[in-house]
Design a protein around this motif. Sequence first.
Motif, PDB file in Angstrom:
ATOM      1  N   GLN A 116      13.391  33.973  54.949  1.00  0.00           N
ATOM      2  CA  GLN A 116      12.133  33.287  55.232  1.00  0.00           C
ATOM      3  C   GLN A 116      11.983  32.104  54.287  1.00  0.00           C
ATOM      4  O   GLN A 116      12.565  32.077  53.197  1.00  0.00           O
ATOM      5  N   ALA A 117      11.203  31.125  54.730  1.00  0.00           N
ATOM      6  CA  ALA A 117      10.950  29.948  53.891  1.00  0.00           C
ATOM      7  C   ALA A 117       9.624  29.327  54.289  1.00  0.00           C
ATOM      8  O   ALA A 117       9.295  29.253  55.477  1.00  0.00           O
ATOM      9  N   LEU A 118       8.868  28.919  53.287  1.00  0.00           N
ATOM     10  CA  LEU A 118       7.599  28.248  53.545  1.00  0.00           C
ATOM     11  C   LEU A 118       7.543  26.992  52.686  1.00  0.00           C
ATOM     12  O   LEU A 118       7.648  27.067  51.457  1.00  0.00           O
ATOM     13  N   SER A 166      10.601  34.564  46.352  1.00  0.00           N
ATOM     14  CA  SER A 166       9.546  35.558  46.530  1.00  0.00           C
ATOM     15  C   SER A 166      10.099  36.777  47.247  1.00  0.00           C
ATOM     16  O   SER A 166      11.172  36.727  47.865  1.00  0.00           O
ATOM     17  N   SER A 167       9.353  37.870  47.197  1.00  0.00           N
ATOM     18  CA  SER A 167       9.676  39.028  48.028  1.00  0.00           C
ATOM     19  C   SER A 167       9.289  38.687  49.459  1.00  0.00           C
ATOM     20  O   SER A 167       8.609  37.684  49.716  1.00  0.00           O
ATOM     21  N   ALA A 168       9.694  39.501  50.396  1.00  0.00           N
ATOM     22  CA  ALA A 168       9.504  39.200  51.823  1.00  0.00           C
ATOM     23  C   ALA A 168       8.031  39.144  52.221  1.00  0.00           C
ATOM     24  O   ALA A 168       7.179  39.853  51.663  1.00  0.00           O
ATOM     25  N   PHE A 169       7.744  38.290  53.189  1.00  0.00           N
ATOM     26  CA  PHE A 169       6.417  38.213  53.798  1.00  0.00           C
ATOM     27  C   PHE A 169       6.423  39.174  54.988  1.00  0.00           C
ATOM     28  O   PHE A 169       7.216  38.995  55.930  1.00  0.00           O
ATOM     29  N   THR A 170       5.580  40.169  54.969  1.00  0.00           N
ATOM     30  CA  THR A 170       5.614  41.207  56.001  1.00  0.00           C
ATOM     31  C   THR A 170       4.233  41.494  56.583  1.00  0.00           C
ATOM     32  O   THR A 170       3.208  41.032  56.062  1.00  0.00           O
ATOM     33  N   GLY A 180       6.601  38.575  63.069  1.00  0.00           N
ATOM     34  CA  GLY A 180       7.309  37.905  61.985  1.00  0.00           C
ATOM     35  C   GLY A 180       6.868  36.494  61.671  1.00  0.00           C
ATOM     36  O   GLY A 180       7.438  35.843  60.792  1.00  0.00           O
ATOM     37  N   ARG A 181       5.845  36.001  62.346  1.00  0.00           N
ATOM     38  CA  ARG A 181       5.372  34.640  62.084  1.00  0.00           C
ATOM     39  C   ARG A 181       4.621  34.605  60.748  1.00  0.00           C
ATOM     40  O   ARG A 181       3.763  35.446  60.481  1.00  0.00           O
ATOM     41  N   LEU A 182       4.934  33.631  59.918  1.00  0.00           N
ATOM     42  CA  LEU A 182       4.324  33.549  58.601  1.00  0.00           C
ATOM     43  C   LEU A 182       2.852  33.150  58.681  1.00  0.00           C
ATOM     44  O   LEU A 182       2.479  32.277  59.458  1.00  0.00           O
ATOM     45  N   LYS A 183       2.031  33.780  57.872  1.00  0.00           N
ATOM     46  CA  LYS A 183       0.618  33.440  57.773  1.00  0.00           C
ATOM     47  C   LYS A 183       0.483  32.430  56.628  1.00  0.00           C
ATOM     48  O   LYS A 183       0.343  32.788  55.458  1.00  0.00           O
ATOM     49  N   ARG A 184       0.553  31.170  56.979  1.00  0.00           N
ATOM     50  CA  ARG A 184       0.644  30.108  55.982  1.00  0.00           C
ATOM     51  C   ARG A 184      -0.543  30.076  55.019  1.00  0.00           C
ATOM     52  O   ARG A 184      -0.374  29.940  53.813  1.00  0.00           O
ATOM     53  N   GLN A 186      -2.652  32.419  54.151  1.00  0.00           N
ATOM     54  CA  GLN A 186      -2.689  33.577  53.257  1.00  0.00           C
ATOM     55  C   GLN A 186      -1.616  33.476  52.172  1.00  0.00           C
ATOM     56  O   GLN A 186      -1.847  33.812  51.012  1.00  0.00           O
ATOM     57  N   ILE A 187      -0.436  32.990  52.553  1.00  0.00           N
ATOM     58  CA  ILE A 187       0.658  32.866  51.582  1.00  0.00           C
ATOM     59  C   ILE A 187       0.322  31.826  50.528  1.00  0.00           C
ATOM     60  O   ILE A 187       0.466  32.071  49.320  1.00  0.00           O
TER      61      ILE A 187
END
Length: 204
Positions: A116-118, A166-170, A180-184, A186-187
């Motif tokens: 994952q990457a943000l 970072s650890s995984a976004f779950t 599996g879509r990242l919650k931008r 919140q992150i």
Amino acid sequence: LPVFEGYGLSECSSVTTLNTPLNEKIGSVGKALPNRNIRISKDEEIEININQSVRYLGIKTETSTWLKTGDLGHIDDEGYLFINGRKKNVLITSYGRNISPEWPESLILGTGLFAQALVVGDGKPYLSAILVPVSNQIPTSSVTTAIDQINEQLPDYAQIKSWFTSSAFTLENHLATANGRLKREQITSQYALKIESLYETAGV
């Protein structure tokens, strides 16, 4: 197995564009189907002509015949549609550059080193990234090399100048959706102090 990329929305009863064995362009989501009309607005948003109003429970009915998808893209001279990112995700740097984070993110994920990457950098002079390696065994040197190689493919204003892992976004930690879509938001909120420290370290 042959794989052909396409694009669609539930509001349009799914498929809107599609690559086929006879008409395919890598990197695009194909050409519009015969019964679909697509246009790009002045601010680069993809709009699709629809035959009936879109209705969602509790939300005002959309009556326009042109559906605003919320996706940014462009259509080339041959009629192939390319997706650039989500309109709401666009980062505007302190220099006024508008950048879709999905652009560098796709290159990061394409290395195979990251699950994952943000990419962040709204209101900042450059972009940074939060990276989730596919394994804890990947050395920092390999991450640095990968980012350097990615930056060679990007113009200066879209390069990744700093990063941390970072650890995984779950779903369980509320940083990703069920698919599996990242919650931008919140992150970036959870890592706000760490993100800010990237720019303080650089003296920005």
